[in-house]
Design a protein around this motif. Sequence first.
Motif, PDB file in Angstrom:
ATOM      1  N   ILE A  61      34.861 -75.653  27.756  1.00 41.04           N
ATOM      2  CA  ILE A  61      33.401 -75.746  27.838  1.00 41.04           C
ATOM      3  C   ILE A  61      32.888 -75.593  26.405  1.00 41.04           C
ATOM      4  CG2 ILE A  61      31.286 -74.809  28.822  1.00 41.04           C
ATOM      5  CD1 ILE A  61      32.937 -73.664  31.103  1.00 41.04           C
ATOM      6  N   PRO A  62      32.502 -76.676  25.764  1.00 36.76           N
ATOM      7  CA  PRO A  62      32.135 -76.629  24.338  1.00 36.76           C
ATOM      8  C   PRO A  62      30.799 -75.938  24.096  1.00 36.76           C
ATOM      9  CG  PRO A  62      31.711 -78.804  25.230  1.00 36.76           C
ATOM     10  CD  PRO A  62      32.414 -78.031  26.315  1.00 36.76           C
ATOM     11  N   ASN A  63      30.426 -75.861  22.845  1.00 43.91           N
ATOM     12  CA  ASN A  63      29.136 -75.304  22.468  1.00 43.91           C
ATOM     13  C   ASN A  63      28.060 -76.375  22.576  1.00 43.91           C
ATOM     14  OD1 ASN A  63      29.860 -72.585  21.887  1.00 43.91           O
ATOM     15  ND2 ASN A  63      30.823 -73.285  19.992  1.00 43.91           N
ATOM     16  N   GLY A  64      26.808 -75.961  22.378  1.00 43.97           N
ATOM     17  CA  GLY A  64      25.725 -76.902  22.551  1.00 43.97           C
ATOM     18  C   GLY A  64      24.566 -76.664  21.601  1.00 43.97           C
ATOM     19  N   VAL A  65      23.483 -77.391  21.858  1.00 40.82           N
ATOM     20  CA  VAL A  65      22.257 -77.281  21.069  1.00 40.82           C
ATOM     21  C   VAL A  65      21.064 -77.219  22.015  1.00 40.82           C
ATOM     22  CG1 VAL A  65      23.158 -78.432  19.016  1.00 40.82           C
ATOM     23  CG2 VAL A  65      22.140 -79.796  20.849  1.00 40.82           C
ATOM     24  N   ASN A  66      19.965 -76.667  21.527  1.00 37.76           N
ATOM     25  CA  ASN A  66      18.773 -76.533  22.348  1.00 37.76           C
ATOM     26  C   ASN A  66      18.015 -77.841  22.519  1.00 37.76           C
ATOM     27  OD1 ASN A  66      18.158 -74.063  23.630  1.00 37.76           O
ATOM     28  ND2 ASN A  66      17.889 -73.084  21.648  1.00 37.76           N
ATOM     29  N   LYS A  67      17.849 -78.556  21.435  1.00 36.43           N
ATOM     30  CA  LYS A  67      17.066 -79.781  21.473  1.00 36.43           C
ATOM     31  C   LYS A  67      17.648 -80.799  20.514  1.00 36.43           C
ATOM     32  CE  LYS A  67      13.794 -77.988  18.031  1.00 36.43           C
ATOM     33  NZ  LYS A  67      12.370 -77.702  17.734  1.00 36.43           N
ATOM     34  N   VAL A  68      17.296 -82.048  20.746  1.00 34.96           N
ATOM     35  CA  VAL A  68      17.776 -83.145  19.904  1.00 34.96           C
ATOM     36  C   VAL A  68      16.556 -83.888  19.372  1.00 34.96           C
ATOM     37  CG1 VAL A  68      19.172 -85.233  19.784  1.00 34.96           C
ATOM     38  CG2 VAL A  68      19.850 -83.365  21.312  1.00 34.96           C
ATOM     39  N   GLU A  69      16.495 -84.048  18.067  1.00 34.12           N
ATOM     40  CA  GLU A  69      15.367 -84.735  17.438  1.00 34.12           C
ATOM     41  C   GLU A  69      15.401 -86.230  17.760  1.00 34.12           C
ATOM     42  OE1 GLU A  69      12.882 -83.274  15.720  1.00 34.12           O
ATOM     43  OE2 GLU A  69      13.805 -81.341  16.175  1.00 34.12           O
ATOM     44  N   SER A  70      14.222 -86.808  17.898  1.00 38.48           N
ATOM     45  CA  SER A  70      14.135 -88.251  18.160  1.00 38.48           C
ATOM     46  C   SER A  70      14.054 -89.060  16.874  1.00 38.48           C
ATOM     47  CB  SER A  70      12.903 -88.553  19.024  1.00 38.48           C
ATOM     48  OG  SER A  70      11.716 -88.090  18.389  1.00 38.48           O
ATOM     49  N   SER A  71      13.698 -88.410  15.775  1.00 43.24           N
ATOM     50  CA  SER A  71      13.617 -89.098  14.488  1.00 43.24           C
ATOM     51  C   SER A  71      13.957 -88.115  13.372  1.00 43.24           C
ATOM     52  CB  SER A  71      12.216 -89.679  14.263  1.00 43.24           C
ATOM     53  OG  SER A  71      11.246 -88.643  14.246  1.00 43.24           O
ATOM     54  N   PHE A  72      14.248 -88.644  12.202  1.00 39.76           N
ATOM     55  CA  PHE A  72      14.599 -87.785  11.071  1.00 39.76           C
ATOM     56  C   PHE A  72      14.358 -88.538   9.774  1.00 39.76           C
ATOM     57  CE2 PHE A  72      18.268 -90.185  12.368  1.00 39.76           C
ATOM     58  CZ  PHE A  72      18.845 -90.613  11.195  1.00 39.76           C
ATOM     59  N   GLU A  73      14.298 -87.798   8.677  1.00 44.04           N
ATOM     60  CA  GLU A  73      14.089 -88.381   7.357  1.00 44.04           C
ATOM     61  C   GLU A  73      15.111 -87.810   6.378  1.00 44.04           C
ATOM     62  OE1 GLU A  73      10.110 -87.518   6.230  1.00 44.04           O
ATOM     63  OE2 GLU A  73       9.196 -88.797   7.770  1.00 44.04           O
ATOM     64  N   LEU A  74      15.266 -88.481   5.257  1.00 42.20           N
ATOM     65  CA  LEU A  74      16.160 -87.983   4.218  1.00 42.20           C
ATOM     66  C   LEU A  74      15.611 -86.696   3.624  1.00 42.20           C
ATOM     67  CD1 LEU A  74      17.102 -91.210   2.219  1.00 42.20           C
ATOM     68  CD2 LEU A  74      18.700 -89.695   3.393  1.00 42.20           C
ATOM     69  N   GLY A  75      16.460 -85.722   3.472  1.00 40.38           N
ATOM     70  CA  GLY A  75      16.061 -84.472   2.836  1.00 40.38           C
ATOM     71  C   GLY A  75      16.342 -84.519   1.350  1.00 40.38           C
ATOM     72  N   HIS A  76      16.180 -83.382   0.693  1.00 42.02           N
ATOM     73  CA  HIS A  76      16.313 -83.384  -0.768  1.00 42.02           C
ATOM     74  C   HIS A  76      17.220 -82.270  -1.293  1.00 42.02           C
ATOM     75  CE1 HIS A  76      13.031 -80.573   0.147  1.00 42.02           C
ATOM     76  NE2 HIS A  76      13.340 -79.960  -0.967  1.00 42.02           N
ATOM     77  N   TYR A  77      17.966 -81.606  -0.401  1.00 38.95           N
ATOM     78  CA  TYR A  77      18.904 -80.589  -0.874  1.00 38.95           C
ATOM     79  C   TYR A  77      20.132 -80.545   0.035  1.00 38.95           C
ATOM     80  CZ  TYR A  77      16.379 -77.897   2.753  1.00 38.95           C
ATOM     81  OH  TYR A  77      15.789 -77.486   3.912  1.00 38.95           O
ATOM     82  N   VAL A  78      21.196 -79.973  -0.505  1.00 40.54           N
ATOM     83  CA  VAL A  78      22.428 -79.758   0.257  1.00 40.54           C
ATOM     84  C   VAL A  78      22.365 -78.344   0.821  1.00 40.54           C
ATOM     85  CG1 VAL A  78      24.947 -79.619   0.169  1.00 40.54           C
ATOM     86  CG2 VAL A  78      23.735 -81.343  -1.194  1.00 40.54           C
ATOM     87  N   ALA A  79      22.669 -78.194   2.107  1.00 44.07           N
ATOM     88  CA  ALA A  79      22.471 -76.916   2.770  1.00 44.07           C
ATOM     89  C   ALA A  79      23.774 -76.289   3.250  1.00 44.07           C
ATOM     90  CB  ALA A  79      21.524 -77.093   3.966  1.00 44.07           C
ATOM     91  N   TYR A  80      23.804 -74.968   3.222  1.00 39.31           N
ATOM     92  CA  TYR A  80      24.830 -74.186   3.918  1.00 39.31           C
ATOM     93  C   TYR A  80      24.103 -73.233   4.845  1.00 39.31           C
ATOM     94  CZ  TYR A  80      28.208 -70.673   5.190  1.00 39.31           C
ATOM     95  OH  TYR A  80      28.984 -69.816   5.927  1.00 39.31           O
ATOM     96  N   LEU A  81      24.536 -73.185   6.083  1.00 37.77           N
ATOM     97  CA  LEU A  81      23.929 -72.304   7.079  1.00 37.77           C
ATOM     98  C   LEU A  81      25.037 -71.586   7.829  1.00 37.77           C
ATOM     99  CD1 LEU A  81      21.487 -71.344   8.830  1.00 37.77           C
ATOM    100  CD2 LEU A  81      21.863 -73.382  10.232  1.00 37.77           C
ATOM    101  N   GLY A  82      25.018 -70.275   7.822  1.00 44.69           N
ATOM    102  CA  GLY A  82      26.049 -69.558   8.569  1.00 44.69           C
ATOM    103  C   GLY A  82      26.324 -68.182   8.006  1.00 44.69           C
ATOM    104  N   ARG A  83      27.367 -67.579   8.540  1.00 48.24           N
ATOM    105  CA  ARG A  83      27.746 -66.225   8.133  1.00 48.24           C
ATOM    106  C   ARG A  83      28.307 -66.242   6.718  1.00 48.24           C
ATOM    107  NH1 ARG A  83      30.513 -65.343  12.117  1.00 48.24           N
ATOM    108  NH2 ARG A  83      32.669 -65.455  11.439  1.00 48.24           N
TER     109      ARG A  83
END
Length: 352
Positions: free
Chosen positions: A168-190
């Motif tokens: 039973i894998p992990n999941g997400v709350n919501k899924v975006e319908s559109s997106f744009e190019l960002g301007h930075y490289v991100a790290y998110l986590g512990r």
Amino acid sequence: MRIVHFIYDHINNPWVGGGEAVRAFEIYRRLAKKGYQITVVSGNHPKAQEGEKEGIKFLFLGSDKNYIISTFSYALRAKSFLDKHYRDYDLIVEDFAPWNPIFAYRYQDKKPVVLQIHHYEGINILKKYFLFGLPFFLVERFYPKRYRHIISVSEFLNKVYKIKAQIIPNGVNKVESSFELGHYVAYLGRLDITQKGLDLLAKAIKELKRIKFKIAGDGKDREKFLKMVDGCKNVEYLGRLTGEEKFNFIKGSKFLVMPSRYEGQGIVALESASCGKPVIVSDIPVFSYVVQGGFGISFRKDDPKDLTEKIKFLYERDDLVLEMGKRGIEFAKEHTWDKISQLYEEYIKSLV
């Protein structure tokens, strides 16, 4: 159904606060709305507050002095709690970590007991802790085999543990319908340097002075990591982010980097996909779904030069970033928490 779930981690735990805690909260808040009585027993930590949140009852056991004392005292107190209260529940779930087993399998002749597995550390335990890690290495190797019912989050974990667990894998709350190019490289986590490969990321940050990096998260190695990038003008540390702040952080990025040496499945990769953001991952087997799903590329594990080259390559390919973003959204649509909680519910109902 009355469920008690033992998991050291909690979403507000400053020492851990990882994907396991997110998974427990997202699944159980949905089951609570259906009438399930949920008790989640976690390890104590500074500012931990017992009580009910979105229908889930939270209890905290052990010491809140520091991570090491907290995790071991949690194991002792949780085992004692289970001994006294196992009759009060219809189903017992234990989240597995070699540092704090509570031996819930002792009660599987009396009622359904499930072990849930997220991670495999293997030889990394001995590399990190040397002989002190041997007991935990052995626990990880043999402990899961004592359980009749097991949930794992990926096929990879079934293979390395040599078990036949319900995936039973992990999941997400919501899924975006559109997106744009960002301007930075991100790290998110512990912020765990060894597991998350943050020493590799620090070297890439120092090399790629013209690329903006933003780091979000917290953990036991926060100060040590910040010293690694001290003086780098192209990096910004934002601390721990939750809720909308976290997703706005992901949506504002160009792509994310996950240089981990070992992982379970990696909820952050799914969250990035749901926002239309590609991911650069290490080439460990557990991340193969990112590359196969077409929403990321990999670099050679433990190779900071290759990581640096891959970041530079993807940063300069806006067309590829956008194409991978579209694929990520399609992948995430099949991995929402609504669908995952339904799979979880069907499985536990089959046991009780």
